[in-house]
Structures are given as structure tokens and as C-alpha cells.
Scaffold this active site. Structure first.
Site, PDB file in Angstrom:
ATOM      1  N   TRP A   1       0.829  -1.212   0.000  1.00 49.86           N
ATOM      2  CA  TRP A   1       0.000   0.000   0.000  1.00 49.86           C
ATOM      3  C   TRP A   1       0.858   1.254   0.000  1.00 49.86           C
ATOM      4  O   TRP A   1       0.542   2.227  -0.688  1.00 49.86           O
ATOM      5  CB  TRP A   1      -0.990  -0.017   1.162  1.00 49.86           C
ATOM      6  CG  TRP A   1      -1.936  -1.168   1.062  1.00 49.86           C
ATOM      7  CD1 TRP A   1      -2.065  -2.207   1.930  1.00 49.86           C
ATOM      8  CD2 TRP A   1      -2.895  -1.419   0.017  1.00 49.86           C
ATOM      9  NE1 TRP A   1      -3.032  -3.079   1.495  1.00 49.86           N
ATOM     10  CE2 TRP A   1      -3.546  -2.628   0.332  1.00 49.86           C
ATOM     11  CE3 TRP A   1      -3.245  -0.745  -1.148  1.00 49.86           C
ATOM     12  CZ2 TRP A   1      -4.545  -3.174  -0.487  1.00 49.86           C
ATOM     13  CZ3 TRP A   1      -4.242  -1.285  -1.962  1.00 49.86           C
ATOM     14  CH2 TRP A   1      -4.876  -2.486  -1.633  1.00 49.86           C
TER      15      TRP A   1
ATOM     16  N   ASP B   1      -1.772   6.440   6.465  1.00 50.53           N
ATOM     17  CA  ASP B   1      -2.783   5.492   6.017  1.00 50.53           C
ATOM     18  C   ASP B   1      -3.041   4.527   7.167  1.00 50.53           C
ATOM     19  O   ASP B   1      -2.229   3.647   7.452  1.00 50.53           O
ATOM     20  CB  ASP B   1      -2.255   4.745   4.780  1.00 50.53           C
ATOM     21  CG  ASP B   1      -3.229   3.688   4.269  1.00 50.53           C
ATOM     22  OD1 ASP B   1      -4.286   3.476   4.893  1.00 50.53           O
ATOM     23  OD2 ASP B   1      -2.910   3.065   3.231  1.00 50.53           O
TER      24      ASP B   1
ATOM     25  N   LYS C   1     -12.008  -2.192   6.666  1.00 46.94           N
ATOM     26  CA  LYS C   1     -11.246  -3.087   7.529  1.00 46.94           C
ATOM     27  C   LYS C   1     -11.779  -3.021   8.965  1.00 46.94           C
ATOM     28  O   LYS C   1     -12.203  -4.018   9.506  1.00 46.94           O
ATOM     29  CB  LYS C   1      -9.762  -2.717   7.515  1.00 46.94           C
ATOM     30  CG  LYS C   1      -8.907  -3.346   6.414  1.00 46.94           C
ATOM     31  CD  LYS C   1      -9.212  -2.905   5.032  1.00 46.94           C
ATOM     32  CE  LYS C   1      -8.386  -3.586   3.971  1.00 46.94           C
ATOM     33  NZ  LYS C   1      -7.650  -2.661   3.117  1.00 46.94           N
TER      34      LYS C   1
HETATM   35  C1  LIG Z   1      -7.060  -2.165   2.013  1.00 45.99           C
HETATM   36  C2  LIG Z   1      -6.050  -1.107   2.137  1.00 45.99           C
HETATM   37  C3  LIG Z   1      -5.965  -0.070   1.195  1.00 45.99           C
HETATM   38  C4  LIG Z   1      -6.841   0.005  -0.033  1.00 45.99           C
HETATM   39  O1  LIG Z   1      -8.108   0.428   0.314  1.00 45.99           O
HETATM   40  P1  LIG Z   1      -9.229   0.761  -0.794  1.00 45.99           P
HETATM   41  O2  LIG Z   1     -10.298   1.367   0.056  1.00 45.99           O
HETATM   42  O3  LIG Z   1      -9.614  -0.532  -1.436  1.00 45.99           O
HETATM   43  O4  LIG Z   1      -8.661   1.721  -1.765  1.00 45.99           O
HETATM   44  C5  LIG Z   1      -5.019   0.907   1.395  1.00 45.99           C
HETATM   45  N1  LIG Z   1      -4.188   0.880   2.462  1.00 45.99           N
HETATM   46  C6  LIG Z   1      -4.240  -0.108   3.376  1.00 45.99           C
HETATM   47  C7  LIG Z   1      -3.313  -0.089   4.545  1.00 45.99           C
HETATM   48  C8  LIG Z   1      -5.167  -1.132   3.242  1.00 45.99           C
HETATM   49  O5  LIG Z   1      -5.229  -2.112   4.154  1.00 45.99           O
END
Ligand SMILES: *Cc1c(COP(=O)(O)O)cnc(C)c1O
Length: 361
Positions: free
Chosen positions: A103, A172, A196
């Protein structure tokens, strides 16, 4: 009651059962409106209450001051990879990134695609992202320093956040937001795809420090500007009402049923310790992340005999444990144990794993 499996999916992931039950209960008639959440206007008093409750609970749970604003923006965490450099970079200043896995790599790529002066301050790519590069030296010149607090795919997590020496941190937190307390004051922006830890897919929660809004270039298209969302309480256009409603219920569950973030953190630590203890004490399973870097949310492991992994995952499913296959890019196994996965489910998984080892080891 239908049969529910023990859900260890990485995302979209398990939601708290009481939240699902409440959605079902008030589905045909939300708060006396005579309509479902799927049918009401986002300009109605019912939805206004819902979005504001989600915002207020976020601020309380994370102890955010009034210098922060909570936004909901569609496009998931991935759109944030684009919006951050677009909105928050500064003329003649580099943007700094720490690369701890898939990511972070994607976030870096989006900044590079916009022609930004990207500096990779630290990376753990040399050992396939199995650790957190804690030794970060920020020289103070950057517009911001971006990192990923929990690496969903590699199973690593920052136990102590990097020191950016006054440069705003951007994080993030898709896979560990609301799982543990932290001090928000060094952060300029925090974002998380909801699917998540806090809800279904369809939105990112974005927490922005208000002074960062001064950086937003006026020439950007409206829907790509943080200021548009900030000025309109995330309702410049129609927001994902169902997703925000579910988030508000999940946050209520954390606050009122669990008892807040500190208690949530304690439970999460207990859950992870159960699985890591089994993995560490066994020659049959082996963890893939360094001990000082491993995640409390995504437990990544392999079987010493990798040929047995397919059987392990298939038998687990037969016993009611879903989602244990590692990400397609890395293989192996992964148990994602976000907030909504209870200690009961984790204990059951641990027992299954011990039992499988006894049979096959
Ligand atoms: C799942 C995830 C993403 C991607 O998320 P989307 O909402 O599908 O764009 C980005 N960063 C992390 C840490 C993730 O676990």
C-alpha cells in the site's frame, strides 16, 4: 439465526454482530422515518443526525481537538493516495514517504505520477517488507511525511510512530484505525478505507487538521479538493449514506459496548498474543514478520511445510474458519483479527491450529 462463520477476512471484513442485528432491526423503519437508510434523503434530519454522530464519536474516541475535521470521501484509501499529493504538497518542497509494503508503494506511485519530488526516506523492501524501518531521519524540509501504520498484507505495524520533527505526518490507517489510542497532534492528515476496521466498503474516513486546508490549490476540480468536503460537511454531493450509517453504529459499539479505544486496544493485544504465542512455541507454524514489527491486526504466518498450507486453509474452512489465505501477492496464511473479531473466535482458531498441528505435525 443463520450459520455465521468465524470471519478472518482482510477486508471487507467482519462487522460486530450487534451492529448487523441493529441494521436488520431498524431496516424498514429508521428512527420513525418510515423509510430505510437506503431510501432517505441525505439532506434529511435523520441523516444529518447520523453523519454528525459518526463525526462526534470519531473525535471523542480519538481525542481529537477542534483543530481537526472528520470527512467521508468516496474512492476508498486508493483515492487518498492521489488526493494527498494533489492537495497537500508545497511549491519547492519534497514530499517524503516511508515504504513498508504494497500500500505504501502504491501511495508513492501516485505522488510520482503527479511529478512530485518524492523522497523515499526509509524502506523495508530489502527483506520483503518483513519489518518496520524504525530508524527514520526527517530533515525537516518536506511538505509532509507519509507512512502506513499497519501493513495489511505483510502483517507489520508501527509500534511507535516515526518522529517527523515538526513536518506534518500523514498516515494510512486503513487497517488499524480505532484499534489503539495514539496522539494525533503530529498529524496533518489521517485516512482509512472503512472496510477493515470501521464499516463496509464505499468510503474513506479522512481526518484533516484544519490548517492543512490552506494548502489546497484553488484550481483543482471540486470533487478532488479537501476543502469542498470540509465546507459541505462531506455532503457536496450525495454521500454513501448506508456506509456512514454503519460506521456510526460501529463507533457507537466501540464507545458504548466495548468501552472505548483503550479497552479495544487491550482486547486486540490479548487476541494477537494468543495466536503469536502458539506460532512462536511451535516448529510447525512460523511467523513471517520480525517480532518488534508484527501486527496486532493481521497475523501472517506460514506452515514449516508449505505444501500443507492448502490443506490447512481448506480444513479450516470446513471447520468454519474463513479468510485465512494470505494475500495473493505473498501466499502463506493470514488471520485478520480486526476490532469486530472477538476473543472467542480467536481462541477457537487457536484450538483448531493446535489440533491441526497435532494431526499433521
Ligand atoms: C485495504 C487497504 C488499502 C486500499 O483500500 P481501498 O479502500 O480498497 O482503496 C489501502 N491501504 C491499506 C493499509 C489497506 O489495508
Amino acid at each position: 439465526m443463520t450459520n455465521r462463520i468465524n470471519n478472518f477476512n482482510a477486508g471487507p471484513a467482519a462487522l460486530p454482530l450487534p451492529v448487523l442485528e441493529q441494521i436488520r432491526e431498524e431496516f424498514l423503519d429508521l428512527n420513525g422515518s418510515g423509510m430505510s437508510i437506503l431510501e432517505i434523503s441525505h439532506r434529511s434530519k435523520w441523516f444529518d443526525k447520523i453523519i454528525n454522530e459518526a463525526i462526534e464519536r470519531t473525535k471523542r474516541l480519538l481525542k481529537l481537538g477542534d483543530d481537526f475535521q472528520v470527512l467521508f470521501i468516496q474512492g476508498g484509501a486508493s483515492l487518498q493516495f492521489c488526493m494527498i499529493p494533489m492537495n497537500l504538497s508545497l511549491e519547492n518542497k519534497p514530499v517524503d514517504y516511508i515504504n513498508t509494503g504494497t500500500w505504501s508503494t502504491k501511495a508513492i506511485k501516485e505522488a510520482e505520477a503527479q511529478g512530485k519530488d518524492v523522497r523515499a526516506l526509509a524502506s523495508s523492501e530489502d527483506r520483503n517488507f518483513a519489518y518496520i524501518p524504525y530508524d527514520v531521519k526527517e530533515d525537516g524540509r518536506a511538505a509532509y511525511l507519509h507512512f502506513t501504520s499497519n501493513n495489511t498484507i505483510k502483517g507489520t505495524q508501527w509500534t511507535k510512530f516515526p518522529d517527523a520533527g515538526g513536518v506534518p505526518l500523514i498516515c494510512d490507517m486503513s487497517s488499524d484505525i480505532m484499534s489503539r489510542p495514539f496522539d494525533a497532534s503530529p498529524f496533518g492528515l489521517i485516512y482509512a478505507g472503512a472496510q477493515k476496521n470501521i464499516g463496509p466498503s464505499g468510503t474513506a474516513m479522512v481526518i484533516i487538521r484544519k490548517d492543512m486546508l490552506d494548502r489546497v490549490p484553488s484550481g483543482l476540480p471540486s470533487m478532488l479538493k479537501y476543502s469542498t468536503f470540509a465546507e459541505k460537511n462531506s455532503m457536496f454531493n450525495t454521500p454513501p449514506c448506508f456506509v456512514i450509517y454503519t460506521i456510526s453504529l460501529v463507533l457507537r459499539w466501540i464507545e458504548e459496548t466495548i468501552g472505548g479505544i483503550d479497552r479495544m486496544d487491550q482486547i486486540n493485544r490479548e487476541k494477537a498474543a494468543l495466536l503469536y504465542k502458539l506460532i512462536d512455541s511451535s516448529g510447525f507454524y512460523k511467523g513471517t514478520a520480525d517480532k518488534d514489527s508484527r501486527s496486532l491486526m493481521n497475523i501472517t504466518f506460514r506452515l514449516a511445510d508449505e505444501g500443507l498450507e492448502k490443506k490447512f486453509i481448506a480444513e479450516a474452512l470446513e471447520h468454519g474458519f474463513g479468510g485465512l489465505k494470505g494475500h495473493r501477492s505473498v501466499g502463506g496464511c493470514r488471520a485478520s483479527i480486526y476490532n469486530a473479531t472477538g476473543i472467542v473466535q480467536v481462541k477457537a482458531l487457536k484450538n483448531f491450529m493446535a489440533d491441526f498441528e497435532k494431526r499433521e505435525g
